[in-house]
Design a protein around this motif. Structure first.
Motif, mmCIF file in Angstrom:
data_model
loop_
_atom_site.group_PDB
_atom_site.id
_atom_site.type_symbol
_atom_site.label_atom_id
_atom_site.label_comp_id
_atom_site.label_asym_id
_atom_site.label_seq_id
_atom_site.Cartn_x
_atom_site.Cartn_y
_atom_site.Cartn_z
ATOM 1 N N HIS A 147 0.826 -1.213 0.000
ATOM 2 C CA HIS A 147 0.000 0.000 0.000
ATOM 3 C C HIS A 147 0.851 1.251 0.000
ATOM 4 O O HIS A 147 2.016 1.235 0.390
ATOM 5 C CB HIS A 147 -0.911 0.003 1.238
ATOM 6 C CG HIS A 147 -0.140 0.202 2.513
ATOM 7 N ND1 HIS A 147 0.518 -0.820 3.151
ATOM 8 C CD2 HIS A 147 0.112 1.313 3.238
ATOM 9 C CE1 HIS A 147 1.127 -0.352 4.228
ATOM 10 N NE2 HIS A 147 0.903 0.948 4.297
ATOM 11 N N ASP A 149 0.173 4.995 1.792
ATOM 12 C CA ASP A 149 -0.739 5.391 2.865
ATOM 13 C C ASP A 149 -1.869 6.328 2.427
ATOM 14 O O ASP A 149 -2.909 6.384 3.082
ATOM 15 C CB ASP A 149 0.036 6.064 4.007
ATOM 16 C CG ASP A 149 0.825 5.046 4.820
ATOM 17 O OD1 ASP A 149 1.266 4.034 4.244
ATOM 18 O OD2 ASP A 149 0.991 5.263 6.038
ATOM 19 N N ASN A 180 6.457 9.388 5.781
ATOM 20 C CA ASN A 180 6.403 8.554 6.984
ATOM 21 C C ASN A 180 7.835 8.274 7.428
ATOM 22 O O ASN A 180 8.702 8.020 6.591
ATOM 23 C CB ASN A 180 5.735 7.204 6.697
ATOM 24 C CG ASN A 180 4.233 7.273 6.849
ATOM 25 O OD1 ASN A 180 3.659 8.365 6.956
ATOM 26 N ND2 ASN A 180 3.583 6.122 6.840
ATOM 27 N N HIS A 264 4.657 0.007 -0.049
ATOM 28 C CA HIS A 264 5.493 -0.729 0.895
ATOM 29 C C HIS A 264 4.633 -1.753 1.614
ATOM 30 O O HIS A 264 3.397 -1.652 1.616
ATOM 31 C CB HIS A 264 6.165 0.222 1.888
ATOM 32 C CG HIS A 264 5.187 1.155 2.552
ATOM 33 N ND1 HIS A 264 4.775 2.342 1.955
ATOM 34 C CD2 HIS A 264 4.497 1.078 3.717
ATOM 35 C CE1 HIS A 264 3.907 2.938 2.737
ATOM 36 N NE2 HIS A 264 3.708 2.204 3.827
#
Ligand code: OGA
Ligand code: FE
Length: 290
Positions: A147, A149, A180, A264
């Motif tokens: 995915h 985010d 992130n 990721h």
């Protein structure tokens, strides 16, 4: 070994012994990743249970094999604006990652400084974090689905929601990125490492909006899932330590070939030693402006 900052003969020997250990994994790993079938006919959907029960995925998803290369020896080749992820050694002063106040009060400051230094962004907003302790009854376990985010749309709407309509209207003309910052909360990651798909190896058409359903709320989120294609390149960093972080780019308002979305996922080693405890980690979410 590039990471052996050997300060004594003794630690040098330790690293040499590790290199000769046949169970020490080097070279590409063939792992099963949960992404979108090339021939999927339905839009992907994810259902979070909110309890210890596993997440559910609709028929668009399937576990399929991928080769994941160890990027550790070439860590300098992976750049936040090109491949969409970057490994940085930066020890934290925080000792208690179970205390939300400490995380939001002190750790967020560290995160802000790291994101600013690595990306070159001017203003960094740290707005959320997830601690994954891998406990049996915890819903915060490693995430086993490929995915990104946010989607193009939800990166904008989440930023506006978090920063506030008025303030965001002023910032809107500036380049915005979403980053992130992922840090292990174990000394060394020995299971469920995180894999990153080189953002420059994916085509926008293979990023599919996926609805994500949360428990106890009507809110439906939207992330990107990834349709599997042969040219996609996957990497991980073997034996990440608590002193290391990976920055992951989840959005960039620039559309000039810079990394915009970086899929990721957690994955499992094929020959996992099951005596090793669960992987623990914290990821901290930020928006940043140039
Ligand atoms: C993230 C993420 C999953 C994991 O950091 O954005 O998806 O298993 N992490 O830690
Ligand atoms: Fe994620």
């Amino acid at each position: 070994m590039a990471r052996a900052h050997a300060s004594s003969v003794l630690s040098l020997e330790v690293f040499e012994m590790r290199d000769q250990n046949p169970s020490n994994i080097t070279g590409p790993i063939k792992a099963e990743l949960n992404y979108i079938k090339p021939d999927a006919t339905v839009a992907p959907e994810v259902f979070y249970s909110g309890k210890s029960a596993p997440q559910k995925y609709n028929d668009a998803y399937a576990f399929m094999p991928a080769m994941i290369e160890d990027g550790r020896e070439r860590r300098g080749d992976f750049r936040i604006h090109k491949q969409g992820f970057e490994l940085v050694t930066t020890p934290t002063l925080i000792r208690d990652f179970e205390d939300t106040k400490t995380i939001e009060g002190e750790y967020y400051d560290e995160v802000r400084d790291i994101v600013r230094a690595v990306t070159g962004a001017k203003d960094v907003f740290v707005f959320d974090h997830t601690v994954r302790l891998g406990k049996a009854n915890s819903r915060r376990k490693p995430a086993h689905h490929v995915h990104n985010d946010y989607s193009d749309a939800t990166a904008q709407s989440r930023a506006e929601e978090m920063i506030g309509k008025e303030e965001f209207a002023k910032l809107k003309t500036r380049r915005m990125i979403q980053i992130n910052l992922w840090r292990p909360l174990v000394d060394i990651v020995h299971r469920s490492p995180l894999a990153f798909c080189d953002a420059s190896s994916i085509e926008p058409k293979d990023l599919l909006p996926a609805k994500i359903h949360f428990p106890d709320t009507d809110h439906i989120g939207e992330i990107y899932a990834l349709r599997k294609q042969p040219q996609q390149r996957w990497y991980y960093f073997s034996e990440m330590t608590h002193d290391e972080v990976v920055l992951i780019k989840g959005y960039d308002s620039l559309t000039d070939g810079t990394a915009r979305f970086t899929p990721h996922t957690a994955f499992e080693y094929p020959d996992q030693n099951t005596h090793v405890g669960p992987r623990k980690s914290i990821e901290t979410r930020t928006f940043a402006f140039y």
